[in-house]
Motif scaffolding. Structure first.
Motif, short mmCIF file in Angstrom:
data_model
loop_
_atom_site.label_atom_id
_atom_site.label_comp_id
_atom_site.label_asym_id
_atom_site.label_seq_id
_atom_site.Cartn_x
_atom_site.Cartn_y
_atom_site.Cartn_z
N GLU A 189 0.40 3.77 -3.23
CA GLU A 189 -0.51 4.88 -2.94
C GLU A 189 -0.30 6.10 -3.82
O GLU A 189 -1.27 6.77 -4.20
CB GLU A 189 -0.43 5.27 -1.46
CG GLU A 189 0.93 5.74 -0.99
CD GLU A 189 0.97 5.98 0.50
OE1 GLU A 189 -0.10 5.87 1.15
OE2 GLU A 189 2.06 6.26 1.04
N ASP A 190 0.94 6.43 -4.18
CA ASP A 190 1.16 7.60 -5.04
C ASP A 190 1.85 7.22 -6.35
O ASP A 190 2.43 8.05 -7.04
CB ASP A 190 1.98 8.67 -4.31
CG ASP A 190 3.34 8.15 -3.86
OD1 ASP A 190 3.61 6.94 -4.03
OD2 ASP A 190 4.13 8.95 -3.33
N ARG A 238 -7.91 8.78 -12.04
CA ARG A 238 -6.53 8.34 -11.81
C ARG A 238 -6.24 7.02 -12.51
O ARG A 238 -7.09 6.13 -12.55
CB ARG A 238 -6.27 8.19 -10.31
CG ARG A 238 -4.81 7.85 -10.01
CD ARG A 238 -4.52 7.72 -8.55
NE ARG A 238 -3.14 7.29 -8.35
CZ ARG A 238 -2.63 6.89 -7.21
NH1 ARG A 238 -3.41 6.86 -6.13
NH2 ARG A 238 -1.37 6.51 -7.11
N LYS A 276 -6.47 -0.93 -7.99
CA LYS A 276 -7.86 -0.64 -8.34
C LYS A 276 -8.52 0.20 -7.24
O LYS A 276 -9.29 1.13 -7.53
CB LYS A 276 -8.62 -1.94 -8.55
CG LYS A 276 -10.06 -1.76 -9.02
CD LYS A 276 -10.11 -1.07 -10.37
CE LYS A 276 -11.55 -0.92 -10.85
NZ LYS A 276 -11.64 -0.11 -12.09
N GLU A 277 -8.19 -0.12 -6.01
CA GLU A 277 -8.76 0.64 -4.87
C GLU A 277 -8.34 2.11 -4.95
O GLU A 277 -9.18 3.00 -4.79
CB GLU A 277 -8.27 0.02 -3.56
CG GLU A 277 -8.72 0.74 -2.31
CD GLU A 277 -8.06 0.19 -1.06
OE1 GLU A 277 -7.61 1.01 -0.22
OE2 GLU A 277 -7.98 -1.05 -0.93
N PHE A 278 -7.08 2.38 -5.22
CA PHE A 278 -6.60 3.76 -5.30
C PHE A 278 -7.17 4.47 -6.54
O PHE A 278 -7.44 5.67 -6.49
CB PHE A 278 -5.08 3.80 -5.33
CG PHE A 278 -4.45 3.58 -3.97
CD1 PHE A 278 -4.69 4.46 -2.93
CD2 PHE A 278 -3.64 2.48 -3.74
CE1 PHE A 278 -4.12 4.27 -1.68
CE2 PHE A 278 -3.06 2.28 -2.49
CZ PHE A 278 -3.30 3.17 -1.45
N GLU A 279 -7.34 3.73 -7.64
CA GLU A 279 -7.97 4.34 -8.82
C GLU A 279 -9.40 4.76 -8.51
O GLU A 279 -9.84 5.84 -8.91
CB GLU A 279 -7.97 3.34 -9.99
CG GLU A 279 -6.66 3.23 -10.73
CD GLU A 279 -6.78 2.44 -12.03
OE1 GLU A 279 -5.84 2.53 -12.85
OE2 GLU A 279 -7.79 1.75 -12.23
N ASN A 280 -10.13 3.91 -7.80
CA ASN A 280 -11.53 4.21 -7.49
C ASN A 280 -11.67 5.39 -6.53
O ASN A 280 -12.66 6.14 -6.59
CB ASN A 280 -12.20 2.98 -6.87
CG ASN A 280 -12.41 1.87 -7.90
OD1 ASN A 280 -12.40 2.11 -9.10
ND2 ASN A 280 -12.60 0.66 -7.41
N LYS A 281 -10.68 5.58 -5.65
CA LYS A 281 -10.75 6.68 -4.67
C LYS A 281 -10.56 8.03 -5.32
O LYS A 281 -11.03 9.05 -4.81
CB LYS A 281 -9.68 6.47 -3.59
CG LYS A 281 -10.04 5.45 -2.54
CD LYS A 281 -8.95 5.36 -1.47
CE LYS A 281 -9.32 4.36 -0.39
NZ LYS A 281 -8.23 4.23 0.61
N GLN A 282 -9.82 8.05 -6.44
CA GLN A 282 -9.49 9.33 -7.08
C GLN A 282 -9.97 9.29 -8.53
O GLN A 282 -9.40 8.60 -9.36
CB GLN A 282 -7.97 9.57 -7.03
CG GLN A 282 -7.56 10.97 -7.44
CD GLN A 282 -6.07 11.18 -7.21
OE1 GLN A 282 -5.45 10.48 -6.41
NE2 GLN A 282 -5.51 12.14 -7.92
N SER A 283 -11.01 10.02 -8.82
CA SER A 283 -11.61 10.01 -10.16
C SER A 283 -10.59 10.35 -11.25
O SER A 283 -9.85 11.32 -11.14
CB SER A 283 -12.77 11.01 -10.21
OG SER A 283 -13.35 11.02 -11.49
N ARG A 312 0.83 -1.21 0.00
CA ARG A 312 0.00 0.00 0.00
C ARG A 312 0.87 1.26 0.00
O ARG A 312 0.59 2.22 -0.72
CB ARG A 312 -0.93 -0.03 1.22
CG ARG A 312 -1.94 1.11 1.29
CD ARG A 312 -2.84 0.95 2.51
NE ARG A 312 -3.72 -0.20 2.38
CZ ARG A 312 -4.89 -0.17 1.75
NH1 ARG A 312 -5.31 0.97 1.17
NH2 ARG A 312 -5.64 -1.25 1.68
#
Length: 390
Positions: A74-75, A122, A113-120, A70
C-alpha cells in the motif's frame, strides 16, 4: 537535506537471497523503510528477531494472503518479490509450487496496479526474481546464453515453469516500472550443510553454471531499490551472475565443495553414473556483466575465496569430515542416491523408464556411462573447456 526515504516491501526475507538483501538494506537506515512478509513460525521469528527495533516492520502472513500483501504494498515504492517455493520442496510438491509461485506474483502485480491507479502519477517498482532454470537444459558444448535465449524449462521442472509464468504475468500487468532478474545459483553455506540433498545428483557433471555469492545477491537487491536508476533500466529482463570467476563446470564445482569440507575427491566417494546427464539447467551468461555495469553489485571475490569464507562459518562438527574414511562417505552418498523419490539410483533400481529417459536420454545412454578413468577424456571430447574459451 537528504533524499526522501524509499519504502521497500520484501518477500522471502528469511531465505538465502532475501535475508542477504535485508541485511544489505539495513546498512542504509537513512535511505530505507522496510516491510517484510514472513510466515509465522519459530524458525522465522528467530531469524528476524535481530531486526526488532530497527526500521523494519514484519508482516506475519502468507504469500497468497491478499490482506498481508496489500499491507506491504500500500505505501511501497519498491516491491522486492524474492519469496517462493524452491527445490527440493518444489520437486516434492509441484502443485503447491505452481500455486504459490504463480499466485503470489499475480496478486502482487494486480495490487501494485490497483494502488497505482488510485493515486495519479504513482509508481510502484516491482522487482521479480526469476531463475536460470527458466532456460532449461543445455548439453555440452552448448553452454552459453543470454536473456534472448529461448525459455524452455527442463521436463517436469515445475519451479522453472512457475518462474516463466510469473514473469509473463508481470510483463502483462501494465505496471509503469517492473524488472525481472533471472538469478543464477547462489553460493551459500546451505550447499555445504545440505550435502545430502539427492537433487544434487540431478546435476550433469559436464554441465555448467555461472554462480553468484550470497553477498552479491544481497547487494543486487539493495542497488535495485535506488531511485537514481534510469528509466531505461525498467520493463526488461536481466541475467544475474557472478561473472567470469564464477563460471564453473559442475565437476569442478563439486571438487571445490568437497575440498572445502575436507572430504576426499569425487572419484573416491561417487560413481559417474550416479549423476544424471540430461534434463537439468545451467549456462554461462554472455550478458551478466550488463547488470553489473548498471547496479555495481559485485564484490572482488573468487570462487575459492567465497568457499573459504563459507567454510569458516560452518558448525564445528564439519571439521570432523576429514576423519571419515572414503568408503564410509561413499556408503552414505549411495544411500542418498537411493532416495525413494528423488534418488537417481532408485530410478534405475525400479526401472523407471520415464525418469531414465528424462535424465539420461535412454537406458542405453545410462549403461554407456564410463568410469572415472575415462572421464577427463570424455570432457575433452565434449569440448567443455573450448566452449568457455570460445
Amino acid at each position: 537535506m537528504g533524499r526522501k526515504k524509499t519504502n521497500v516491501f520484501l518477500t522471502g526475507a528469511t531465505g538465502v537471497m532475501g535475508s542477504a538483501g535485508l541485511k544489505e538494506l539495513m546498512k542504509y537506515p537513512e535511505l530505507y523503510n522496510v516491510k517484510v512478509l514472513a510466515r509465522d513460525s519459530k524458525a522465522n521469528r528467530r531469524k528476524l528477531k535481530g531486526y526488532e527495533g530497527q526500521n523494519v516492520e514484519i508482516i506475519w502472513g502468507d504469500l497468497l494472503d491478499e490482506q498481508s500483501l496489500r499491507k506491504g504494498i500500500e505505501d511501497a515504492d519498491v516491491v522486492l518479490h524474492v519469496g517462493g517455493m524452491v527445490s527440493p520442496k518444489a520437486d516434492l510438491y509441484p502443485e503447491q509450487t505452481l500455486k504459490v509461485n504463480v499466485g503470489s506474483i499475480e496478486k502482487i502485480a494486480r495490487l501494485a496496479k490497483e494502488f497505482e491507479n488510485k493515486q495519479s502519477g504513482r509508481e510502484i517498482k516491482v522487482v521479480y526474481i526469476g531463475s536460470v532454470s527458466q532456460y532449461g537444459t543445455k548439453l555440452p558444448p552448448d553452454h552459453w546464453g543470454s536473456v534472448e535465449s529461448e525459455q524452455r524449462p527442463a521436463e517436469s521442472d515445475v519451479y522453472a515453469e512457475s518462474k516463466v509464468k510469473g514473469e509473463e504475468i508481470l510483463r502483462k500487468a501494465g505496471l509503469r516500472k517492473w524488472v525481472s532478474i533471472r538469478q543464477t545459483a547462489i553460493l551459500h553455506s546451505g550447499l555445504l550443510k545440505n550435502a545430502l540433498n539427492p537433487v544434487a545428483l540431478h546435476m550433469p557433471l559436464l554441465g555448467v553454471l555461472e554462480w553468484i555469492t550470497t553477498e552479491d545477491s544481497g547487494r543486487l537487491l539493495e542497488r535495485v531499490c535506488r531511485p537514481e536508476l534510469p528509466d531505461s533500466f525498467w520493463c526488461k529482463a536481466y541475467n544475474a551472475g557472478g561473472g567470469e570467476p564464477f563460471r564453473l563446470v559442475n565437476i569442478d564445482f563439486v571438487r571445490g565443495i568437497l575440498k572445502a569440507l575436507g572430504c576426499p575427491p569425487p572419484e573416491k566417494i561417487f560413481e559417474p553414473n550416479w549423476f544424471a546427464t540430461h534434463n537439468f539447467h545451467g549456462m554461462w551468461f554472455t550478458d551478466s556483466d550488463q547488470l553489473e555495469e548498471i547496479l555495481h553489485f559485485r564484490g572482488k571475490d573468487t570462487y575459492q575465496g567465497a568457499l573459504e569464507r563459507l567454510k569458516k562459518g560452518l558448525p564445528f562438527y564439519f571439521r570432523l569430515s576429514p576423519l571419515a574414511p572414503p568408503f564410509l562417505i561413499k556408503m552414505i552418498m549411495k544411500r542418498v542416491a537411493h532416495h525413494p523419490e528423488l534418488g537417481t539410483l532408485s530410478w534405475i533400481e525400479k526401472n523407471d523408464e520415464e525418469k531414465i529417459n528424462r535424465f539420461w536420454g535412454s537406458r542405453e545412454n545410462y549403461e554407456s556411462i564410463k568410469g572415472w578413468s575415462e572421464f577427463e577424456e570424455i570432457r575433452l571430447e565434449k569440448g567443455v573447456e573450448k566452449a568457455k574459451n570460445d
